[in-house]
Design an enzyme around this catalytic site. Structure first.
Site, mmCIF file in Angstrom:
data_model
loop_
_atom_site.group_PDB
_atom_site.id
_atom_site.type_symbol
_atom_site.label_atom_id
_atom_site.label_comp_id
_atom_site.label_asym_id
_atom_site.label_seq_id
_atom_site.Cartn_x
_atom_site.Cartn_y
_atom_site.Cartn_z
ATOM 1 N N CYS A 42 1.044 -1.157 0.004
ATOM 2 C CA CYS A 42 -0.235 0.154 -0.149
ATOM 3 C C CYS A 42 0.758 1.309 -0.061
ATOM 4 C CB CYS A 42 -0.954 0.025 1.173
ATOM 5 S SG CYS A 42 -2.013 1.305 1.169
ATOM 6 N N ASP A 44 0.308 3.796 1.706
ATOM 7 C CA ASP A 44 0.311 4.385 3.049
ATOM 8 C C ASP A 44 1.843 4.645 3.614
ATOM 9 O OD1 ASP A 44 0.262 4.625 6.075
ATOM 10 O OD2 ASP A 44 -1.856 3.922 5.637
ATOM 11 N N ARG A 46 2.705 4.964 6.321
ATOM 12 C CA ARG A 46 3.358 4.251 7.608
ATOM 13 C C ARG A 46 3.756 3.002 7.212
ATOM 14 N NH1 ARG A 46 -2.391 5.040 10.262
ATOM 15 N NH2 ARG A 46 -2.785 4.478 8.199
ATOM 16 N N HIS A 98 -2.230 -4.240 4.918
ATOM 17 C CA HIS A 98 -2.009 -4.007 6.370
ATOM 18 C C HIS A 98 -3.382 -3.502 6.925
ATOM 19 C CE1 HIS A 98 -2.688 0.610 6.157
ATOM 20 N NE2 HIS A 98 -2.505 0.323 4.619
ATOM 21 N N CYS A 101 -6.070 -0.200 6.827
ATOM 22 C CA CYS A 101 -5.966 0.388 5.421
ATOM 23 C C CYS A 101 -7.085 1.330 5.054
ATOM 24 C CB CYS A 101 -5.821 -0.735 4.613
ATOM 25 S SG CYS A 101 -5.418 -0.305 2.713
#
Ligand code: CO
Length: 216
Positions: A42, A44, A46, A98, A101
């Site tokens: 992803c 993302d 993080r 994750h 998400c």
């Protein structure tokens, strides 16, 4: 300090640290890359591939998009995959989702977010195919967590069904596809056990049958 100056200063400090640790690091990396993993994850912020696997530059070939979706006609993804498999001969592909998400959550909630709705439809499809399993779960949190896992599984199957992976297996190239999920809360990866090492491990139709579920 301007934000870009800050970026450049941090870059110089990082490059210096790397060179201090290994004076040959950049010279050797500049000559060639021999990554061991293709990471499909992803976007993302993080979930940075190298950092959470504890690997330096040169070890991971990376493709990231919102909610780690593998679309059969995504030329961007297919180009990354083909280069990774055919040219770099990377032996392991990791599809990593994750928990928590935002893309999976938006798809689950059918919450309009604009253009991205079209992309997230792929995750709505995953949810629809596994509706009975998801409905049987006790609460919203459990459903969302399971959808994150099921999304990894289905996207891993999609990787296996590409012509790139099918051809690699047909010519006898060693290539395995793995499904992992990452927890933002503790920084830990879990192997979901969705591992495929050949066409016999892959169901013909997503949602029907299982990709081999033995731990990798
Ligand atoms: Co995400």
């Amino acid at each position: 300090m301007t934000p870009m100056r800050d970026v450049l200063e941090r870059n110089r400090a990082w490059a210096q640290r790397m060179a201090d640790e290994d004076p040959n690091f950049f010279r050797e990396l500049a000559e060639a890359q021999h990554p061991c993993y293709l990471w499909i994850g992803c976007s993302d912020s993080r979930v940075p591939a190298n950092q959470i696997m504890g690997l330096p530059p040169g070890e991971v070939f990376v493709h990231r998009n919102v909610a780690n979706v593998v679309v059969h006609t995504d030329l961007n993804f297919l180009t990354v995959l083909q280069y990774a498999v055919d040219v770099l001969r990377i032996p392991r592909v990791i599809v990593c989702g994750h928990y928590g998400c935002g893309g999976v959550r938006a798809a689950w909630d059918h919450r309009p977010v604009g253009l991205a709705d079209n992309w997230l439809r792929h995750i709505e499809d995953v949810a629809a195919r596994h509706e009975a399993e998801l409905n049987a779960l006790p609460d919203e949190g459990a459903k969302l967590r399971r959808l994150c896992e099921l999304n990894v599984r289905e996207q891993a199957i999609n990787v296996c069904r590409t012509t790139v992976v099918q051809e690699a297996w047909r010519r006898g190239q060693t290539l395995s596809v793995h499904g992992l999920v990452y927890a933002l809360q503790d920084g830990l990866l879990t192997d979901l056990g969705y591992t495929a090492q050949g066409p016999e491990d892959v169901p013909k139709i997503p949602g029907a049958g299982a990709i081999a579920e033995a731990p990798a």
